[in-house]
Write an enzyme that holds these catalytic residues in place. Structure first.
Site, mmCIF file in Angstrom:
data_model
loop_
_atom_site.group_PDB
_atom_site.id
_atom_site.type_symbol
_atom_site.label_atom_id
_atom_site.label_comp_id
_atom_site.label_asym_id
_atom_site.label_seq_id
_atom_site.Cartn_x
_atom_site.Cartn_y
_atom_site.Cartn_z
ATOM 1 N N LYS A 1 0.711 -1.245 -0.076
ATOM 2 C CA LYS A 1 0.109 0.099 0.121
ATOM 3 C C LYS A 1 0.942 1.126 -0.054
ATOM 4 C CE LYS A 1 -4.376 1.215 2.404
ATOM 5 N NZ LYS A 1 -5.125 1.071 3.631
HETATM 6 O O1 G3P Z 1 -7.709 2.095 5.390
HETATM 7 C C1 G3P Z 1 -8.111 3.234 4.735
HETATM 8 C C2 G3P Z 1 -9.574 3.633 5.493
HETATM 9 O O2 G3P Z 1 -10.253 2.767 5.168
HETATM 10 C C3 G3P Z 1 -9.655 4.467 6.607
HETATM 11 O O3 G3P Z 1 -10.833 4.786 6.953
HETATM 12 O O4 G3P Z 1 -12.583 5.392 8.826
HETATM 13 O O5 G3P Z 1 -10.051 5.787 8.958
HETATM 14 O O6 G3P Z 1 -11.391 7.134 7.464
HETATM 15 P P1 G3P Z 1 -11.191 5.691 8.132
#
Ligand code: G3P
Length: 218
Positions: A83
């Site tokens: 990633k």
């Molecule tokens: O892993 C990336 C993403 O899914 C993060 O989500 O909820 O931290 O905005 P969030």
């Protein structure tokens, strides 16, 4: 539509994988920090639980550092997906890793222009962050729609749209209606997909009536 779970909690991953519906896992530096574990150890354990792609994110911000970290991460298991952040160095690393046959997930995508760069670099996945755009008053689902529309114009683009930062089942449903290839869901959101009060009430009624029959199925 593929379902990934967005967590580094291996107990949660084991529990959710038992459904047979889990196609992969995504992690990020914040989720690794939350697990309190070493990245190489926890990613190796996740790769042993799930056969599909497991995203492990680099922490370096320069191309050479990303490539060094990618070399370490990809050695963990064949299903590791490297990633990379959507920066000039991240896109350059994506292009190089794609050439080496390594799976990549380009993350922190907030615009269609960024998604075009990732596709041109041959990313396996592009991760547009739906919830974080909504948080700042922009249209997260609109971004998914725009990327899918653009990618459909170019059959040579093989990058899959991986809806990330999914906060609730409506996000998932709308992403599915748009045709997103993958959604990565926090464990609680994945569990919420099963729920409907009429399912609970209906089952309660069926079981009460069944008990009155005195039958068993054997
Ligand atoms: O892993 C990336 C993403 O899914 C993060 O989500 O909820 O931290 O905005 P969030």
């Amino acid at each position: 539509m593929k379902f990934f779970v967005d967590t580094a909690d291996t107990a949660e991953i084991k529990s959710l994988a038992a459904s047979g519906l889990l196609d992969g896992v995504t992690t990020n530096p914040s989720l690794i920090a939350k697990s309190g574990r070493k990245i190489l150890e926890v990613v190796a354990e996740i790769c042993g639980i799930v056969e599909g792609p497991v995203s492990a994110e680099v922490a370096a911000t320069d191309y050479e550092g990303m490539m060094r970290e990618a070399a370490v991460l990809k050695r963990i298991a064949s299903n590791v997906t490297v990633k990379l952040p959507l920066t000039p160095d991240g896109i350059r690393a994506c292009k190089t890793l794609t050439g080496e046959g390594v799976m990549t997930n380009v993350t922190l995508c907030f615009s269609p222009a960024q998604a075009i760069l990732a596709a041109k670099a041959g990313a396996t996945f592009i991760s547009p962050f739906v919830g974080r755009l909504d948080d700042v008053g922009q249209d997260g689902l609109g971004l998914i729609a725009d990327i899918l529309e653009i990618y459909a114009n170019y059959p040579s683009f093989t990058t899959e749209v991986l809806a990330a930062s999914v906060r609730h089942p409506i996000h998932l449903i709308e992403c599915a209606k748009l045709g997103a290839h993958v959604a990565t869901l926090p464990p609680n959101v994945l569990r919420m997909l099963y729920n409907h009060p009429l399912t609970d009430a209906g089952l309660k009624g069926f079981l009460a009536d069944w008990a009155k029959t005195g039958q068993t199925i054997a």
